[in-house]
Write a protein that holds these residues in place. Structure first.
Motif, PDB file in Angstrom:
ATOM      1  N   PRO A   1      47.484 -14.471  22.355  1.00  0.00           N
ATOM      2  CA  PRO A   1      48.378 -15.595  22.599  1.00  0.00           C
ATOM      3  C   PRO A   1      49.671 -15.237  23.296  1.00  0.00           C
ATOM      4  N   SER A   2      50.092 -13.969  23.265  1.00  0.00           N
ATOM      5  CA  SER A   2      51.353 -13.617  23.900  1.00  0.00           C
ATOM      6  C   SER A   2      51.201 -13.346  25.392  1.00  0.00           C
ATOM      7  N   CYS A   3      49.975 -13.433  25.908  1.00  0.00           N
ATOM      8  CA  CYS A   3      49.748 -13.150  27.323  1.00  0.00           C
ATOM      9  C   CYS A   3      50.327 -14.240  28.199  1.00  0.00           C
ATOM     10  N   THR A   4      50.894 -13.830  29.316  1.00  0.00           N
ATOM     11  CA  THR A   4      51.338 -14.787  30.318  1.00  0.00           C
ATOM     12  C   THR A   4      50.123 -15.529  30.872  1.00  0.00           C
ATOM     13  N   GLU A   5      49.079 -14.807  31.160  1.00  0.00           N
ATOM     14  CA  GLU A   5      47.811 -15.381  31.582  1.00  0.00           C
ATOM     15  C   GLU A   5      46.812 -15.051  30.476  1.00  0.00           C
TER      16      GLU A   5
ATOM     17  N   LEU B   1      40.505  -9.595  40.033  1.00  0.00           N
ATOM     18  CA  LEU B   1      41.333 -10.609  39.397  1.00  0.00           C
ATOM     19  C   LEU B   1      42.457  -9.888  38.658  1.00  0.00           C
ATOM     20  N   VAL B   2      43.707 -10.265  38.953  1.00  0.00           N
ATOM     21  CA  VAL B   2      44.879  -9.650  38.340  1.00  0.00           C
ATOM     22  C   VAL B   2      45.350 -10.567  37.212  1.00  0.00           C
ATOM     23  N   VAL B   3      45.362 -10.032  36.001  1.00  0.00           N
ATOM     24  CA  VAL B   3      45.767 -10.796  34.822  1.00  0.00           C
ATOM     25  C   VAL B   3      47.007 -10.136  34.237  1.00  0.00           C
ATOM     26  N   GLU B   4      48.057 -10.936  34.061  1.00  0.00           N
ATOM     27  CA  GLU B   4      49.293 -10.414  33.481  1.00  0.00           C
ATOM     28  C   GLU B   4      49.193 -10.399  31.960  1.00  0.00           C
ATOM     29  N   ARG B   5      49.742  -9.337  31.379  1.00  0.00           N
ATOM     30  CA  ARG B   5      49.767  -9.175  29.929  1.00  0.00           C
ATOM     31  C   ARG B   5      51.212  -8.895  29.536  1.00  0.00           C
ATOM     32  N   SER B   6      51.763  -9.700  28.624  1.00  0.00           N
ATOM     33  CA  SER B   6      53.151  -9.494  28.205  1.00  0.00           C
ATOM     34  C   SER B   6      53.202  -9.075  26.740  1.00  0.00           C
ATOM     35  N   TYR B   7      54.218  -8.294  26.429  1.00  0.00           N
ATOM     36  CA  TYR B   7      54.424  -7.844  25.050  1.00  0.00           C
ATOM     37  C   TYR B   7      55.895  -7.468  24.870  1.00  0.00           C
ATOM     38  N   MET B   8      56.312  -7.446  23.616  1.00  0.00           N
ATOM     39  CA  MET B   8      57.684  -7.053  23.298  1.00  0.00           C
ATOM     40  C   MET B   8      57.719  -5.555  23.002  1.00  0.00           C
ATOM     41  N   SER B   9      58.620  -4.871  23.642  1.00  0.00           N
ATOM     42  CA  SER B   9      58.832  -3.456  23.387  1.00  0.00           C
ATOM     43  C   SER B   9      60.232  -3.307  22.786  1.00  0.00           C
ATOM     44  N   PRO B  10      60.595  -2.128  22.325  1.00  0.00           N
ATOM     45  CA  PRO B  10      61.950  -1.946  21.784  1.00  0.00           C
ATOM     46  C   PRO B  10      63.047  -2.276  22.800  1.00  0.00           C
TER      47      PRO B  10
ATOM     48  N   GLY C   1      62.721  -4.730  25.122  1.00  0.00           N
ATOM     49  CA  GLY C   1      62.614  -6.121  25.556  1.00  0.00           C
ATOM     50  C   GLY C   1      61.217  -6.470  26.042  1.00  0.00           C
ATOM     51  N   LEU C   2      61.112  -7.624  26.679  1.00  0.00           N
ATOM     52  CA  LEU C   2      59.828  -8.140  27.149  1.00  0.00           C
ATOM     53  C   LEU C   2      59.303  -7.280  28.301  1.00  0.00           C
ATOM     54  N   LYS C   3      58.058  -6.861  28.197  1.00  0.00           N
ATOM     55  CA  LYS C   3      57.388  -6.096  29.245  1.00  0.00           C
ATOM     56  C   LYS C   3      56.194  -6.900  29.748  1.00  0.00           C
ATOM     57  N   ILE C   4      55.972  -6.858  31.040  1.00  0.00           N
ATOM     58  CA  ILE C   4      54.816  -7.517  31.640  1.00  0.00           C
ATOM     59  C   ILE C   4      54.051  -6.471  32.433  1.00  0.00           C
ATOM     60  N   GLU C   5      52.768  -6.348  32.117  1.00  0.00           N
ATOM     61  CA  GLU C   5      51.901  -5.422  32.830  1.00  0.00           C
ATOM     62  C   GLU C   5      50.749  -6.203  33.434  1.00  0.00           C
TER      63      GLU C   5
END
Length: 140
Positions: free
Chosen positions: A7-11, A55-64, A66-70
């Protein structure tokens, strides 16, 4: 086994484990040119159209910090009429919804070494949007 959702994924990506295969659902952007080729025809069978792209899928998560998007890159392969339709309708940068299965494949690389990898074989894809053109004004 039930659905696995991120659920935290941008896509969004959803994997559903069925008894026979792994169903894969994702929304992302086409990250490469949409290529189309024909397989070699055999004695009594014509060649088959095959289309490939990433297909490029963005994945976001919280790191120490701040927000990271890979970004994760998934190889997509379409066959037959769907391959031809994809080549005519899709282009790099398009936002797609894709549903399909994950197929394990063996690829031989230079030197004869064999690597296990995977590809996504869609049974459904839908164009969600095209990238908007950025209107850049030259400096006066």
């Amino acid at each position: 086994m039930g659905d696995i959702e991120f659920p935290s994924c941008t896509e969004a990506i959803t994997l559903t484990n069925t008894n026979t295969s792994q169903q894969w659902i994702a929304t992302g952007r086409i990250g490469t040119e949409v290529s189309l080729r024909e397989t070699k025809s055999r004695e009594d069978k014509p060649g088959v159209a095959v289309c490939n792209f990433q297909l490029v899928v963005e994945r976001s998560y919280m790191s120490p910090t701040g927000l990271k998007i890979e970004e994760d890159y998934f190889p997509i392969t379409l066959w037959g009429d769907e391959a031809r339709r994809a080549k005519m309708q899709l282009q790099e940068g398009d936002l797609l919804y894709i549903r399909g299965i994950i197929k394990r494949v063996k690829k031989q690389v230079r030197g004869g070494e064999v690597h296990d990898t995977f590809e996504i074989l869609p049974d459904n894809f839908q164009l969600l949007s095209r990238p908007s053109a950025i209107n850049v004004q030259p400096n006066a």
